[in-house]
Scaffold this motif. Sequence first.
Motif, PDB file in Angstrom:
ATOM      1  N   TYR B  36       0.832  -1.173  -0.144  1.00  0.00           N
ATOM      2  CA  TYR B  36       0.069  -0.101   0.032  1.00  0.00           C
ATOM      3  C   TYR B  36       0.859   1.248   0.130  1.00  0.00           C
ATOM      4  CZ  TYR B  36      -3.621  -3.064   1.445  1.00  0.00           C
ATOM      5  OH  TYR B  36      -4.600  -4.051   1.916  1.00  0.00           O
ATOM      6  N   GLN B  38       0.759   5.490   1.013  1.00  0.00           N
ATOM      7  CA  GLN B  38      -0.305   6.430   1.776  1.00  0.00           C
ATOM      8  C   GLN B  38       0.430   7.905   1.315  1.00  0.00           C
ATOM      9  OE1 GLN B  38      -0.032   6.804   5.945  1.00  0.00           O
ATOM     10  NE2 GLN B  38      -2.066   7.644   5.863  1.00  0.00           N
ATOM     11  N   SER B  43      -5.718   8.530   2.845  1.00  0.00           N
ATOM     12  CA  SER B  43      -5.750   7.179   3.229  1.00  0.00           C
ATOM     13  C   SER B  43      -4.719   6.290   2.385  1.00  0.00           C
ATOM     14  CB  SER B  43      -7.265   6.605   2.985  1.00  0.00           C
ATOM     15  OG  SER B  43      -7.528   5.181   3.539  1.00  0.00           O
ATOM     16  N   LEU B  44      -4.645   4.984   2.821  1.00  0.00           N
ATOM     17  CA  LEU B  44      -3.882   3.971   2.069  1.00  0.00           C
ATOM     18  C   LEU B  44      -4.562   3.572   0.937  1.00  0.00           C
ATOM     19  CD1 LEU B  44      -3.464   3.775   5.545  1.00  0.00           C
ATOM     20  CD2 LEU B  44      -1.989   1.971   4.706  1.00  0.00           C
ATOM     21  N   LEU B  46      -4.348   0.510  -1.969  1.00  0.00           N
ATOM     22  CA  LEU B  46      -3.733  -0.862  -2.210  1.00  0.00           C
ATOM     23  C   LEU B  46      -2.969  -0.631  -3.763  1.00  0.00           C
ATOM     24  CD1 LEU B  46      -3.145  -3.837  -1.799  1.00  0.00           C
ATOM     25  CD2 LEU B  46      -5.424  -4.266  -3.207  1.00  0.00           C
TER      26      LEU B  46
END
Lengths: 111, 116
Positions: B36, B38, B43-44, B46
């Motif tokens: 992932y 960020q 947000s993170l 994928l």
Amino acid sequence: GDSVTQMEGPVTLSEEAFLTINCTYTATGYPSLFWYVQYPGEGLQLLLKATKADDKGSNKGFEATYRKETTSFHLEKGSVQVSDSAVYFCALMNNFNKFYFGSGTKLNVKP
Amino acid sequence: GAVVSQHPSWVICKSGTSVKIECRSLDFQATTMFWYRQFPKQSLMLMATSNEGSKATYEQGVEKDKFLINHASLTLSTLTVTSAHPEDSSFYICSARAGSVGNTIYFGEGSWLTVV
């Protein structure tokens, strides 16, 4: 597709105040739900999780209940501390083990 | 409990160079690892899923030639950012799963990459 929506921050509270961070999700199948916490300069730490409807996850005074009828997983704590200041992420894991994270909510707790 | 470790935790590299980030499962065999990234205040997201011994599966919009992922053993996956640019500066985090779908997933501590 699968997604998570959580309330925008920052949330600023005084110590010992009640905390709620809202989280709702959209998913096919039966996802597991998680809250992760990220302290400044650190990675993700699992705070709590729930794997099926009506489950309540709890840890360190935080709790969240998996509500299928409202597709929600709101995080609550009865009395926050300064040390709880961090960014909180709501997440779901679908049937393929893929995680979808909310955008994060920054919590600032003032003494 | 299970531990996933990333190395390095912090790295600064010059534009145009390549940098490798390692993700290791310390006490279990990770058949699947996830990467992932960020962006600041976001947000993170994928990036890719890697299974031991096979090619990684990249999410839409992720350049596979730029973000090379190798999962050569059951305890190690590497992410190589090739020809890095300042916009690649980000927090990269891996997670690992032992065995089949449904097993617990563990996250690494993350790696901060700054490209100057």
